[in-house]
Design a protein around this motif. Structure first.
Motif, PDB file in Angstrom:
ATOM      1  N   ASN A  27       0.818  -1.215   0.000  1.00 11.28           N
ATOM      2  CA  ASN A  27       0.000   0.000   0.000  1.00 11.28           C
ATOM      3  C   ASN A  27       0.852   1.266   0.000  1.00 11.28           C
ATOM      4  OD1 ASN A  27      -2.367  -1.413  -0.046  1.00 11.28           O
ATOM      5  ND2 ASN A  27      -2.687  -1.324   2.151  1.00 11.28           N
ATOM      6  N   PHE A  28       1.993   1.251   0.702  1.00 16.38           N
ATOM      7  CA  PHE A  28       2.816   2.452   0.747  1.00 16.38           C
ATOM      8  C   PHE A  28       3.371   2.802  -0.635  1.00 16.38           C
ATOM      9  CE2 PHE A  28       6.100  -0.742   1.611  1.00 16.38           C
ATOM     10  CZ  PHE A  28       7.169  -0.293   0.838  1.00 16.38           C
ATOM     11  N   LYS A  29       3.578   1.810  -1.496  1.00 10.94           N
ATOM     12  CA  LYS A  29       4.047   2.091  -2.857  1.00 10.94           C
ATOM     13  C   LYS A  29       2.943   2.754  -3.678  1.00 10.94           C
ATOM     14  CE  LYS A  29       7.599  -1.437  -3.181  1.00 10.94           C
ATOM     15  NZ  LYS A  29       8.132  -2.559  -3.950  1.00 10.94           N
ATOM     16  N   PHE A  30       1.713   2.270  -3.524  1.00 13.31           N
ATOM     17  CA  PHE A  30       0.600   2.892  -4.228  1.00 13.31           C
ATOM     18  C   PHE A  30       0.410   4.330  -3.760  1.00 13.31           C
ATOM     19  CE2 PHE A  30      -3.822   4.087  -4.748  1.00 13.31           C
ATOM     20  CZ  PHE A  30      -4.023   3.782  -6.077  1.00 13.31           C
ATOM     21  N   ARG A  31       0.480   4.531  -2.453  1.00 13.42           N
ATOM     22  CA  ARG A  31       0.308   5.872  -1.885  1.00 13.42           C
ATOM     23  C   ARG A  31       1.381   6.827  -2.424  1.00 13.42           C
ATOM     24  NH1 ARG A  31       1.418   9.047   2.849  1.00 13.42           N
ATOM     25  NH2 ARG A  31      -0.471  10.092   3.496  1.00 13.42           N
ATOM     26  N   LYS A  32       2.625   6.354  -2.486  1.00 15.09           N
ATOM     27  CA  LYS A  32       3.717   7.187  -3.000  1.00 15.09           C
ATOM     28  C   LYS A  32       3.465   7.566  -4.466  1.00 15.09           C
ATOM     29  CE  LYS A  32       8.695   7.319  -3.730  1.00 15.09           C
ATOM     30  NZ  LYS A  32       9.958   6.601  -3.656  1.00 15.09           N
ATOM     31  N   MET A  33       3.032   6.588  -5.268  1.00 15.73           N
ATOM     32  CA  MET A  33       2.749   6.879  -6.671  1.00 15.73           C
ATOM     33  C   MET A  33       1.608   7.889  -6.808  1.00 15.73           C
ATOM     34  SD  MET A  33       3.094   3.238  -8.740  1.00 15.73           S
ATOM     35  CE  MET A  33       1.352   3.077  -8.657  1.00 15.73           C
TER      36      MET A  33
END
Length: 73
Positions: free
Chosen positions: A53-59
């Protein structure tokens, strides 16, 4: 920025979706007899993000605007 519209570049979108499907291939969400509302009529899962989820949030918070077609106002 006085933008009239912002649209994702079609090739970038297609490449991104192909990568998502590659990452999902072989997961319980796609293979192994799992049938769920996540899948469309063709068995494609177009809902789940196959990473942290943190990767999606960063994107989402820091888009690469070179991937977009911008029309200025």
């Amino acid at each position: 920025n006085r933008w009239k519209s912002v649209c994702i570049n079609e090739k970038v979108e297609r490449d991104y979706n192909d990568e998502i499907q590659r990452k999902l291939d072989g997961t319980i969400w796609v293979k192994g007899g799992c049938k769920s509302w996540y899948q469309d009529k063709d068995g494609k899962n177009r809902i789940i993000f196959p990473d942290f989820n943190f990767k999606f949030r960063k994107m989402a918070l820091h888009p690469n605007f070179s991937n977009f077609d911008v029309e200025r106002a």
